[in-house]
Design a protein around this motif. Structure first.
Motif, short mmCIF file in Angstrom:
data_model
loop_
_atom_site.label_atom_id
_atom_site.label_comp_id
_atom_site.label_asym_id
_atom_site.label_seq_id
_atom_site.Cartn_x
_atom_site.Cartn_y
_atom_site.Cartn_z
N TRP A 141 5.97 22.74 27.89
CA TRP A 141 6.50 23.55 29.35
C TRP A 141 7.90 24.63 28.95
N GLU A 145 8.04 28.68 28.57
CA GLU A 145 8.60 29.11 29.51
C GLU A 145 9.81 30.17 28.83
N SER A 157 13.00 30.09 35.80
CA SER A 157 12.56 29.41 36.92
C SER A 157 13.66 28.66 37.77
#
Length: 329
Positions: A141, A145, A157
């Motif tokens: 993840w 990102e 984020s």
């Protein structure tokens, strides 16, 4: 297509009015239909103008949002007279009428709320699978990102990995598909389905006097396996599949059946065949059935032939009837 006074057409029929009027008492758009709505659990009379339509169903993005709706409206000016001639003669008046009617059948098959919902669910399922993969591993993840940020696709984020994983695992989100995308898919599929319909041979079925006549629905072009064992199997039929039939009622008096068996022409359908075809139309509808009156016939799950006024008492909200869905050969 329905035009608003002084404005754009916003109420778009996915079942054309020129088609629906063939199931009314006197064949006009002002004449009434008997409607059975399984979802609302009611039956009521209304006109073709007020049913089988949604706001902006064919509206697309761009400078001409109603361009596709206008094309469909132009097509109806050809389809309407072809349907009237076929109804009056009980057979196809010409090859040109057959071609127009098969184009209408293809349109009914690929453009309807049920198919759009199936498409939406496919995209939603794909999104769920993709999201599950994205949150399966924290390092993956974070690496994805960072790559997206470095390539300028996104900003850092404010949502943590743990929050994202919890959101995905809850599954409390819905994936919608833009109308423009639905229209694009339908326009790509339409010529393929039309070509495959044209490869079939077609029999015109004329409802016998006293049979109660044919019914229509919000999904009236049906495709089924002819063999019961195949019908009970895992694989659904395709328009190119042999040993299948496409059936579509064209009016209360006439329906057509297309197969790859070489049969063509016109025959009179007795009451039991009309009831079997009506059962098939009802079984594959989304939520509504349209008829001249409540005196149409269909086959109940126990094999009894009932009249239309009894339909609501035996169908669930998704309008399914477990009966013979293929008329006898």
């Amino acid at each position: 297509m329905t035009s608003n006074k002084g404005g754009e057409a916003r109420k778009h029929h996915y079942v054309p009015q020129c088609y629906l009027k063939g199931f009314t008492h006197n064949g006009s758009r002002q004449s009434r239909l008997y409607v059975v709505d399984a979802r609302e659990r009611r039956a009521f009379p209304t006109t073709p103008l007020k049913i089988a339509a949604e706001r902006d169903f064919n509206r697309i993005d761009g400078d001409e949002p109603n361009a596709i709706e206008a094309i469909y409206s132009d097509f109806e000016t050809k389809a309407g007279p072809a349907l009237v001639r076929t109804d009056a003669r009980g057979t196809f008046a010409s090859d040109e009428d057959l071609a127009v009617i098969l184009e209408l059948v293809a349109l009914l098959a690929v453009r309807n709320p049920r198919r759009r919902e199936h498409t939406r669910k496919f995209y939603e399922h794909s999104s769920h699978v993709m999201m599950d993969l994205l949150v399966a591993d924290k390092q993956r993840w974070e690496a994805r990102e960072q790559r997206a940020i470095a390539e300028g696709f996104t900003e850092p984020s404010i949502i943590t990995y743990e929050e994202a994983k919890e959101f995905v695992e809850r599954g409390e989100y819905r994936v919608d598909v833009a109308t423009t995308r639905h229209v694009e898919l339908e326009l790509k599929l339409l010529p393929t389905v039309y070509d495959l319909l044209h490869r079939r041979t077609w029999v015109v079925l004329r409802a016998a006097p006293g049979s109660g006549g044919f019914v229509a629905s919000d999904n009236p072009a049906t495709l089924c396996w002819d063999d019961e064992k195949q019908a009970e199997g895992f694989y659904p039929p395709g328009f190119a599949s042999t040993h299948t039939s496409v059936v579509c009622p064209l009016s209360k008096n006439v329906a057509i059946r297309g197969c790859f068996d070489g049969r063509s022409g016109a025959i009179e359908a007795p009451a039991n065949i009309v009831a079997a075809i009506n059962t098939r139309t009802i079984a594959y509808s989304d939520r509504q059935v349209y008829a001249e009156s409540d005196q149409f016939r269909f086959v109940a799950p126990d094999g009894a032939v009932l009249h239309g006024h009894a339909l609501l008492s035996i169908v669930p909200p998704e309008m399914k009837v477990t009966g013979p869905v293929s008329p006898p050969s």
